[in-house]
Design an enzyme around this catalytic site. Structure first.
Site, PDB file in Angstrom:
ATOM      1  N   CYS A  70       0.835  -1.421   0.054  1.00  0.00           N
ATOM      2  CA  CYS A  70       0.227   0.021  -0.002  1.00  0.00           C
ATOM      3  C   CYS A  70       0.896   1.195  -0.064  1.00  0.00           C
ATOM      4  O   CYS A  70       0.291   2.344  -0.211  1.00  0.00           O
ATOM      5  CB  CYS A  70      -1.009  -0.024   1.282  1.00  0.00           C
ATOM      6  SG  CYS A  70      -2.105  -1.494   1.093  1.00  0.00           S
ATOM      7  N   HIS A  78      -3.326   7.387   1.779  1.00  0.00           N
ATOM      8  CA  HIS A  78      -3.730   5.798   1.179  1.00  0.00           C
ATOM      9  C   HIS A  78      -5.070   5.704   1.927  1.00  0.00           C
ATOM     10  O   HIS A  78      -5.524   5.995   2.889  1.00  0.00           O
ATOM     11  CB  HIS A  78      -2.746   5.137   1.582  1.00  0.00           C
ATOM     12  CG  HIS A  78      -3.068   3.520   1.769  1.00  0.00           C
ATOM     13  ND1 HIS A  78      -3.784   3.183   0.473  1.00  0.00           N
ATOM     14  CD2 HIS A  78      -3.193   2.425   2.546  1.00  0.00           C
ATOM     15  CE1 HIS A  78      -4.166   1.970   0.601  1.00  0.00           C
ATOM     16  NE2 HIS A  78      -3.593   1.573   1.888  1.00  0.00           N
ATOM     17  N   ASN A 126      -9.919   0.001  -0.780  1.00  0.00           N
ATOM     18  CA  ASN A 126      -8.504   0.043  -0.634  1.00  0.00           C
ATOM     19  C   ASN A 126      -7.925  -0.485  -1.977  1.00  0.00           C
ATOM     20  O   ASN A 126      -7.897  -1.821  -2.222  1.00  0.00           O
ATOM     21  CB  ASN A 126      -8.029  -0.674   0.564  1.00  0.00           C
ATOM     22  CG  ASN A 126      -6.540  -0.953   0.768  1.00  0.00           C
ATOM     23  OD1 ASN A 126      -6.057  -0.337  -0.269  1.00  0.00           O
ATOM     24  ND2 ASN A 126      -6.171  -1.171   1.934  1.00  0.00           N
TER      25      ASN A 126
HETATM   26  N1  ACO Z   1     -18.901  -8.434   8.183  1.00  0.00           N
HETATM   27  C1  ACO Z   1     -19.489  -8.674   9.383  1.00  0.00           C
HETATM   28  N2  ACO Z   1     -18.465  -8.873  10.225  1.00  0.00           N
HETATM   29  C2  ACO Z   1     -17.455  -9.210  10.094  1.00  0.00           C
HETATM   30  C3  ACO Z   1     -16.930  -8.842   9.033  1.00  0.00           C
HETATM   31  C4  ACO Z   1     -17.708  -8.440   7.943  1.00  0.00           C
HETATM   32  N3  ACO Z   1     -16.942  -8.288   6.681  1.00  0.00           N
HETATM   33  N4  ACO Z   1     -15.291  -8.938   9.327  1.00  0.00           N
HETATM   34  C5  ACO Z   1     -15.155  -9.338  10.323  1.00  0.00           C
HETATM   35  N5  ACO Z   1     -16.478  -9.245  11.099  1.00  0.00           N
HETATM   36  C6  ACO Z   1     -16.643  -9.581  12.375  1.00  0.00           C
HETATM   37  C7  ACO Z   1     -15.598 -10.229  12.972  1.00  0.00           C
HETATM   38  O1  ACO Z   1     -15.688 -11.635  12.760  1.00  0.00           O
HETATM   39  C8  ACO Z   1     -15.795 -10.186  14.530  1.00  0.00           C
HETATM   40  O2  ACO Z   1     -16.713 -10.938  15.017  1.00  0.00           O
HETATM   41  P1  ACO Z   1     -16.862 -11.502  16.606  1.00  0.00           P
HETATM   42  O3  ACO Z   1     -16.426 -10.249  17.413  1.00  0.00           O
HETATM   43  O4  ACO Z   1     -18.047 -12.095  16.709  1.00  0.00           O
HETATM   44  O5  ACO Z   1     -15.307 -12.233  16.474  1.00  0.00           O
HETATM   45  C9  ACO Z   1     -16.337  -8.537  14.584  1.00  0.00           C
HETATM   46  O6  ACO Z   1     -16.684  -8.368  13.134  1.00  0.00           O
HETATM   47  C10 ACO Z   1     -15.306  -7.716  14.900  1.00  0.00           C
HETATM   48  O7  ACO Z   1     -13.964  -7.752  14.018  1.00  0.00           O
HETATM   49  P2  ACO Z   1     -12.907  -7.045  14.228  1.00  0.00           P
HETATM   50  O8  ACO Z   1     -11.770  -7.648  13.283  1.00  0.00           O
HETATM   51  O9  ACO Z   1     -12.496  -6.827  15.660  1.00  0.00           O
HETATM   52  O10 ACO Z   1     -13.347  -5.744  13.651  1.00  0.00           O
HETATM   53  P3  ACO Z   1     -12.540  -4.304  13.640  1.00  0.00           P
HETATM   54  O11 ACO Z   1     -13.398  -3.226  14.345  1.00  0.00           O
HETATM   55  O12 ACO Z   1     -11.045  -4.316  13.981  1.00  0.00           O
HETATM   56  O13 ACO Z   1     -12.608  -4.219  12.101  1.00  0.00           O
HETATM   57  C11 ACO Z   1     -11.164  -4.207  10.137  1.00  0.00           C
HETATM   58  C12 ACO Z   1     -11.825  -4.728  11.084  1.00  0.00           C
HETATM   59  C13 ACO Z   1     -12.310  -3.118   9.277  1.00  0.00           C
HETATM   60  C14 ACO Z   1     -10.475  -4.801   8.968  1.00  0.00           C
HETATM   61  C15 ACO Z   1     -10.128  -3.037  11.007  1.00  0.00           C
HETATM   62  O14 ACO Z   1      -9.365  -3.898  11.788  1.00  0.00           O
HETATM   63  C16 ACO Z   1      -9.211  -2.489   9.976  1.00  0.00           C
HETATM   64  O15 ACO Z   1      -9.535  -1.532   9.443  1.00  0.00           O
HETATM   65  N6  ACO Z   1      -7.948  -2.652  10.130  1.00  0.00           N
HETATM   66  C17 ACO Z   1      -6.954  -2.134   9.134  1.00  0.00           C
HETATM   67  C18 ACO Z   1      -6.757  -2.960   8.145  1.00  0.00           C
HETATM   68  C19 ACO Z   1      -6.680  -2.543   6.760  1.00  0.00           C
HETATM   69  O16 ACO Z   1      -7.123  -1.544   6.485  1.00  0.00           O
HETATM   70  N7  ACO Z   1      -5.834  -3.143   6.080  1.00  0.00           N
HETATM   71  C20 ACO Z   1      -5.641  -2.672   4.834  1.00  0.00           C
HETATM   72  C21 ACO Z   1      -4.285  -3.058   4.272  1.00  0.00           C
HETATM   73  S1  ACO Z   1      -3.012  -2.115   5.072  1.00  0.00           S
HETATM   74  C22 ACO Z   1      -3.304  -0.734   4.737  1.00  0.00           C
HETATM   75  O17 ACO Z   1      -3.702  -0.620   3.598  1.00  0.00           O
HETATM   76  C23 ACO Z   1      -3.248   0.363   5.830  1.00  0.00           C
END
Ligand code: ACO
Length: 323
Positions: free
Chosen positions: A113, A250, A280
């Site tokens: 990224c 980004h 993304n």
């Molecule tokens: N739809 C519904 N529920 C979901 C989904 C989905 N697509 N994905 C995960 N869940 C559920 C999980 O299973 C979890 O359920 P549980 O509590 O029963 O176990 C719940 O949602 C919460 O999951 P978390 O992973 O804790 O959710 P979080 O608030 O952290 O959000 C996310 C997840 C959006 C991926 C976040 O962590 C994030 O944005 N991280 C950064 C990652 C990123 O942007 N990466 C991109 C590449 S790196 C970069 O470009 C910087």
């Protein structure tokens, strides 16, 4: 002093839009969850015949048109991508050929990224070092092809697309009032490899593999790493958050963008956001956002523009430039 000035910009997106509503029928997710956690409403997905090189070529042609140039005027092509058409040759060489360019040289950079920030930094070094007068810098990706479409924790986040800029050597006074790239800051730390990676590759499995991510871990590090390189950019130039006209981050996640802007003290009105439309798109996300804000008149000549990114590796970096 020679500066690398943005002379043109352009984008290319696949034809097909994939909405959150459509994703609801593919995996156990909801529009509400995706919008609340990420800000993403739709993304573009490459179809038959659309590849990283074809999208990159489209963005390159648009950037050349905008600059009033042709491929004959370009010395070097640098493509930031983690989703090349082939393991080799480089996608940049493929695009060079598609543009009918058979002089100069072309190569890919791979920093996930942060790829566009790495590519601009490389182009700026070539230009300031006198090795090139004009460099076509492209960020192009087809992440849809390395997603596990049964994994709801990753497949809802990414999209495909390409953006390009033409950087041109222009004489500046050597002050921070010059147009062009004023400072670049890059970092990487491979200790974080397991938090965001692709579980395949030529030298390990002999397969392409799928993207794997510990989302919460990535999130935890993102804001701090982004702040680190932005503060270094301010230290290198004497600017502060108050001087920034536009932050073009980004586009990974609206919460990371908002959190970074808040920590840096940059008001949200000055932040360019396209993650709602594109998802993304990894190395393509900054040039896609840059082109959106430059073509609708938000970014004007003379504006101070801050680019920043963080991604797999981890890699992270920032570019401060005057438009
Ligand atoms: N739809 C519904 N529920 C979901 C989904 C989905 N697509 N994905 C995960 N869940 C559920 C999980 O299973 C979890 O359920 P549980 O509590 O029963 O176990 C719940 O949602 C919460 O999951 P978390 O992973 O804790 O959710 P979080 O608030 O952290 O959000 C996310 C997840 C959006 C991926 C976040 O962590 C994030 O944005 N991280 C950064 C990652 C990123 O942007 N990466 C991109 C590449 S790196 C970069 O470009 C910087």
């Amino acid at each position: 002093m020679i500066r690398s000035v943005v002379r043109g910009f352009g984008i290319a997106l696949p034809k097909r839009v994939l909405t959150n509503a459509e994703l609801e029928s593919m995996v156990d997710t909801s529009d509400d969850w995706i919008v609340q956690r990420t800000g993403i409403r739709q993304r573009y997905i490459a179809g038959e015949g659309e590849t990283t090189a074809s999208l990159g070529e489209g963005a390159a042609r648009a950037a050349l048109d905008k600059a009033g140039l042709t491929a004959a005027d370009i010395d070097v092509i640098i493509v930031a991508t983690s989703t090349p058409d082939n393991t080799f040759p480089a996608t940049a060489v493929n695009i060079q050929n598609r543009l009918g360019m058979h002089h100069g040289f072309a190569f890919d950079v791979q920093a996930v990224c942060s790829g566009f920030v790495y590519a601009v930094t490389t182009a700026d070094a070539y230009i300031r070092g006198g090795l090139a007068k004009r460099v076509l810098v492209i960020g192009a990706e087809t992440f849809s092809r390395i997603l596990d479409w049964t994994d709801r924790t990753t497949c809802v986040l990414f999209g495909d697309g390409a953006g390009a800029i033409v950087l041109e050597a222009q004489e500046g006074a050597g002050t921070n009032q010059d147009r062009g790239v004023l400072t670049t800051q890059l970092r990487s730390d491979g200790a974080h490899r397991e938090k965001l990676y692709v579980d395949g590759g030529p030298s390990t499995t002999g397969t392409v593999g799928h993207l794997r991510m510990e989302g919460r871990e990535v999130f935890k590090h993102a804001v701090g790493m982004i702040t680190d390189v932005v503060v270094s950019s301010f230290d290198a130039t004497g600017f502060s958050a108050d001087d920034i006209d536009w932050l073009v981050p980004h586009q990974a996640n609206k919460r990371i963008i908002d959190g970074s802007a808040k920590k840096l003290g940059i008001p949200l009105e000055k932040v360019v956001v396209t993650v709602d439309l594109h998802g993304n798109t990894s190395a393509a996300s900054i040039p896609l956002a840059l082109a959106a804000a430059a073509s609708d008149g938000r970014i004007k000549e003379g504006d101070l523009v801050l680019l920043e990114a963080m991604g797999g590796g981890f890699t992270w970096g920032a570019v401060l430039l005057r438009w």
